[in-house]
Structures are given as C-alpha cells and as structure tokens.
Design a protein around this motif. Sequence first.
Motif, PDB file in Angstrom:
ATOM      1  N   ILE A 189      33.451  53.184  31.170  1.00  0.00           N
ATOM      2  CA  ILE A 189      32.858  53.622  32.431  1.00  0.00           C
ATOM      3  C   ILE A 189      32.683  52.452  33.390  1.00  0.00           C
ATOM      4  N   SER A 190      32.455  51.256  32.847  1.00  0.00           N
ATOM      5  CA  SER A 190      32.323  50.070  33.682  1.00  0.00           C
ATOM      6  C   SER A 190      33.652  49.719  34.323  1.00  0.00           C
ATOM      7  N   GLN A 191      34.729  49.801  33.547  1.00  0.00           N
ATOM      8  CA  GLN A 191      36.060  49.523  34.093  1.00  0.00           C
ATOM      9  C   GLN A 191      36.435  50.551  35.148  1.00  0.00           C
ATOM     10  N   GLN A 192      36.045  51.786  34.923  1.00  0.00           N
ATOM     11  CA  GLN A 192      36.306  52.834  35.907  1.00  0.00           C
ATOM     12  C   GLN A 192      35.584  52.544  37.218  1.00  0.00           C
ATOM     13  N   TYR A 193      34.370  52.034  37.099  1.00  0.00           N
ATOM     14  CA  TYR A 193      33.599  51.683  38.292  1.00  0.00           C
ATOM     15  C   TYR A 193      34.310  50.589  39.086  1.00  0.00           C
ATOM     16  N   LEU A 194      34.764  49.540  38.387  1.00  0.00           N
ATOM     17  CA  LEU A 194      35.450  48.448  39.062  1.00  0.00           C
ATOM     18  C   LEU A 194      36.768  48.900  39.684  1.00  0.00           C
ATOM     19  N   ASP A 195      37.478  49.770  38.991  1.00  0.00           N
ATOM     20  CA  ASP A 195      38.734  50.303  39.537  1.00  0.00           C
ATOM     21  C   ASP A 195      38.463  51.051  40.844  1.00  0.00           C
ATOM     22  N   ALA A 196      37.403  51.844  40.845  1.00  0.00           N
ATOM     23  CA  ALA A 196      37.055  52.612  42.045  1.00  0.00           C
ATOM     24  C   ALA A 196      36.614  51.680  43.174  1.00  0.00           C
ATOM     25  N   LEU A 197      35.873  50.626  42.828  1.00  0.00           N
ATOM     26  CA  LEU A 197      35.422  49.668  43.836  1.00  0.00           C
ATOM     27  C   LEU A 197      36.604  48.951  44.471  1.00  0.00           C
ATOM     28  N   ALA A 198      37.529  48.481  43.638  1.00  0.00           N
ATOM     29  CA  ALA A 198      38.721  47.800  44.150  1.00  0.00           C
ATOM     30  C   ALA A 198      39.540  48.729  45.035  1.00  0.00           C
ATOM     31  N   ASP A 199      39.630  49.982  44.629  1.00  0.00           N
ATOM     32  CA  ASP A 199      40.401  50.962  45.392  1.00  0.00           C
ATOM     33  C   ASP A 199      39.770  51.213  46.760  1.00  0.00           C
ATOM     34  N   GLN A 200      38.444  51.378  46.791  1.00  0.00           N
ATOM     35  CA  GLN A 200      37.775  51.670  48.057  1.00  0.00           C
ATOM     36  C   GLN A 200      37.728  50.457  48.985  1.00  0.00           C
ATOM     37  N   LEU A 201      37.719  49.255  48.405  1.00  0.00           N
ATOM     38  CA  LEU A 201      37.780  48.042  49.214  1.00  0.00           C
ATOM     39  C   LEU A 201      39.213  47.711  49.621  1.00  0.00           C
ATOM     40  N   CYS A 202      40.177  48.427  49.014  1.00  0.00           N
ATOM     41  CA  CYS A 202      41.612  48.203  49.271  1.00  0.00           C
ATOM     42  C   CYS A 202      42.039  46.791  48.889  1.00  0.00           C
ATOM     43  N   LEU A 203      41.452  46.260  47.799  1.00  0.00           N
ATOM     44  CA  LEU A 203      41.823  44.930  47.323  1.00  0.00           C
ATOM     45  C   LEU A 203      43.219  44.963  46.707  1.00  0.00           C
ATOM     46  N   PRO A 204      44.087  44.007  47.037  1.00  0.00           N
ATOM     47  CA  PRO A 204      45.408  43.938  46.399  1.00  0.00           C
ATOM     48  C   PRO A 204      45.260  43.772  44.894  1.00  0.00           C
ATOM     49  N   SER A 205      46.100  44.428  44.131  1.00  0.00           N
ATOM     50  CA  SER A 205      45.996  44.363  42.671  1.00  0.00           C
ATOM     51  C   SER A 205      46.152  42.938  42.159  1.00  0.00           C
ATOM     52  N   GLU A 206      46.993  42.138  42.829  1.00  0.00           N
ATOM     53  CA  GLU A 206      47.181  40.744  42.407  1.00  0.00           C
ATOM     54  C   GLU A 206      45.908  39.937  42.583  1.00  0.00           C
ATOM     55  N   LEU A 207      45.164  40.222  43.639  1.00  0.00           N
ATOM     56  CA  LEU A 207      43.894  39.523  43.880  1.00  0.00           C
ATOM     57  C   LEU A 207      42.852  39.953  42.856  1.00  0.00           C
ATOM     58  N   VAL A 208      42.825  41.231  42.523  1.00  0.00           N
ATOM     59  CA  VAL A 208      41.904  41.728  41.496  1.00  0.00           C
ATOM     60  C   VAL A 208      42.196  41.039  40.161  1.00  0.00           C
ATOM     61  N   SER A 209      43.466  40.923  39.828  1.00  0.00           N
ATOM     62  CA  SER A 209      43.853  40.258  38.578  1.00  0.00           C
ATOM     63  C   SER A 209      43.426  38.798  38.580  1.00  0.00           C
ATOM     64  N   SER A 210      43.573  38.142  39.722  1.00  0.00           N
ATOM     65  CA  SER A 210      43.173  36.735  39.836  1.00  0.00           C
ATOM     66  C   SER A 210      41.672  36.576  39.629  1.00  0.00           C
ATOM     67  N   ILE A 211      40.883  37.511  40.164  1.00  0.00           N
ATOM     68  CA  ILE A 211      39.425  37.456  39.984  1.00  0.00           C
ATOM     69  C   ILE A 211      39.066  37.570  38.504  1.00  0.00           C
ATOM     70  N   HIS A 212      39.718  38.507  37.822  1.00  0.00           N
ATOM     71  CA  HIS A 212      39.418  38.693  36.401  1.00  0.00           C
ATOM     72  C   HIS A 212      39.880  37.524  35.551  1.00  0.00           C
ATOM     73  N   LEU A 213      40.965  36.886  35.937  1.00  0.00           N
ATOM     74  CA  LEU A 213      41.424  35.716  35.211  1.00  0.00           C
ATOM     75  C   LEU A 213      40.405  34.580  35.362  1.00  0.00           C
ATOM     76  N   GLN A 214      39.868  34.433  36.559  1.00  0.00           N
ATOM     77  CA  GLN A 214      38.866  33.387  36.777  1.00  0.00           C
ATOM     78  C   GLN A 214      37.591  33.670  35.979  1.00  0.00           C
ATOM     79  N   LEU A 215      37.169  34.921  35.943  1.00  0.00           N
ATOM     80  CA  LEU A 215      35.986  35.286  35.177  1.00  0.00           C
ATOM     81  C   LEU A 215      36.199  35.047  33.682  1.00  0.00           C
ATOM     82  N   ALA A 216      37.381  35.423  33.214  1.00  0.00           N
ATOM     83  CA  ALA A 216      37.672  35.284  31.783  1.00  0.00           C
ATOM     84  C   ALA A 216      37.718  33.823  31.358  1.00  0.00           C
ATOM     85  N   ALA A 217      38.011  32.939  32.296  1.00  0.00           N
ATOM     86  CA  ALA A 217      38.129  31.516  31.976  1.00  0.00           C
ATOM     87  C   ALA A 217      36.774  30.830  31.889  1.00  0.00           C
ATOM     88  N   GLN A 218      35.723  31.521  32.326  1.00  0.00           N
ATOM     89  CA  GLN A 218      34.398  30.883  32.337  1.00  0.00           C
ATOM     90  C   GLN A 218      33.697  31.025  30.985  1.00  0.00           C
TER      91      GLN A 218
END
Length: 218
Positions: A189-218
């Motif tokens: 449900i958390s991933q679904q929330y983030l997917d919906a947020l990215a969709d409504q903000l119209c964030l490019p999928s590549e940028l979303v992936s970059s954000i998650h890569l940065q988070l995962a590296a911390q």
Amino acid sequence: MKDLQKLVGNLSKSGALSGFLGGVAGGGLTSLVGGKSSKKTGKKAIKYGALAAVGGLAWKAYKQYSEQHKATQQPTPKHTNRFDFTPATMPEQCFSQVVEDESGSGQLILMRAMIAAAYADGHIDETERQKIFAQVESMTLSMQEKAMLFDELRKPMTLSELVQAVPNAQTGIEVYTASASAIDLQQPISQQYLDALADQLCLPSELVSSIHLQLAAQ
C-alpha cells in the motif's frame, strides 16, 4: 516511518550534502545528529534539521537524472504538465531555497508530505508520532503552523490536496523525496501511494528511479 535523523547522518557521511545550504548540511547537520552545536552553522542546522537532508538528496537525484539524460542523449521531452522537470534546468539553489524560505512554507509542505506518507498504511504508531513531534518542534514555524501540523497527525492531507499545494517543480521533487524517505516501502500500500504521488506530480520515471537509488544508498 523511517528515522529521519539517521538519514541526515548517513547523507552527511556520504558527502551527499557537501556544500548544500552553504555548508550547513556538511557540518551543521552532523553536529545536530550528535547533539552538539556549531557557532557558524548551529542555528541553521537546528532550523532545517532533517528537511535539509531531504533537499540535498532531492538535488543529488535530480543532478544524476540530468547527467543520465545527457549521457544517453535523449531528446528533451515536451512539457504539457503543470511542472517542467527538464534535466539540467534547475540549479542547486532552487532546491536549497525550498527549506530556506523565510515564510516556512517549504518546510511546512515537506512535513505535511511526510505525515501524509506515514499514514499511507492507515495509522502512525507512537514511535513515528514522537519523531514527527521532534522534527516539528525544531522547525522555524509559528505556533499556529506547528499546531496545524500536530492536528494533521489526526487528519492528514489527502493525496490530491498535497499535490495541489505544491507550487513548483523543485518542491515537487522534494515532496516526493520526503514522502519516500518517510514511508515503509516493504508494504504494497505504501508503494501504491508513492506511485500515485509520482503520477499526480507528473514526475518522469527516470527521476523517480534516481530518487529511490539515492535513498537506497543511504
């Protein structure tokens, strides 16, 4: 909800915040995590807290996204959306200004985003609540604004309300980053929330992936 102060420490150690907010994140935030103070940066460190870490991470993700876009020589996308996320068009200063805004509006929307994300699974436990209380108390907001955030712990913003409150592209990137840093990605449900947020903000999928890569590296 993740430990935001731990995120600050990890980002500071990794160098992700080097130079961000005029050096506050590089030294001041490390002092904040350690419970110490710095004469030059102590006030700003306390003022921006973990939100500066979010801003630094968002900037690093956007920079990586821009570099990847240039390396692959992808055509510049045509923008018909509310915000323009064109690579390499927003300087680092745009991201630091979100939390440095003297009105506190940038800090406010990032905290509201974190609260809404933490509620994606339908509840906030006492540990999460105390972390939010501590972060809100460290912010440069009026008593009325802080009271509003505490009220939102009982009734957070809806996804559509949050998106409508986002004023520009850089804040949109930080709102998504703040949400992703505060949410439990192990729950569908958390991933679904983030997917919906990215969709409504119209964030490019590549940028979303970059954000998650940065988070995962911390």
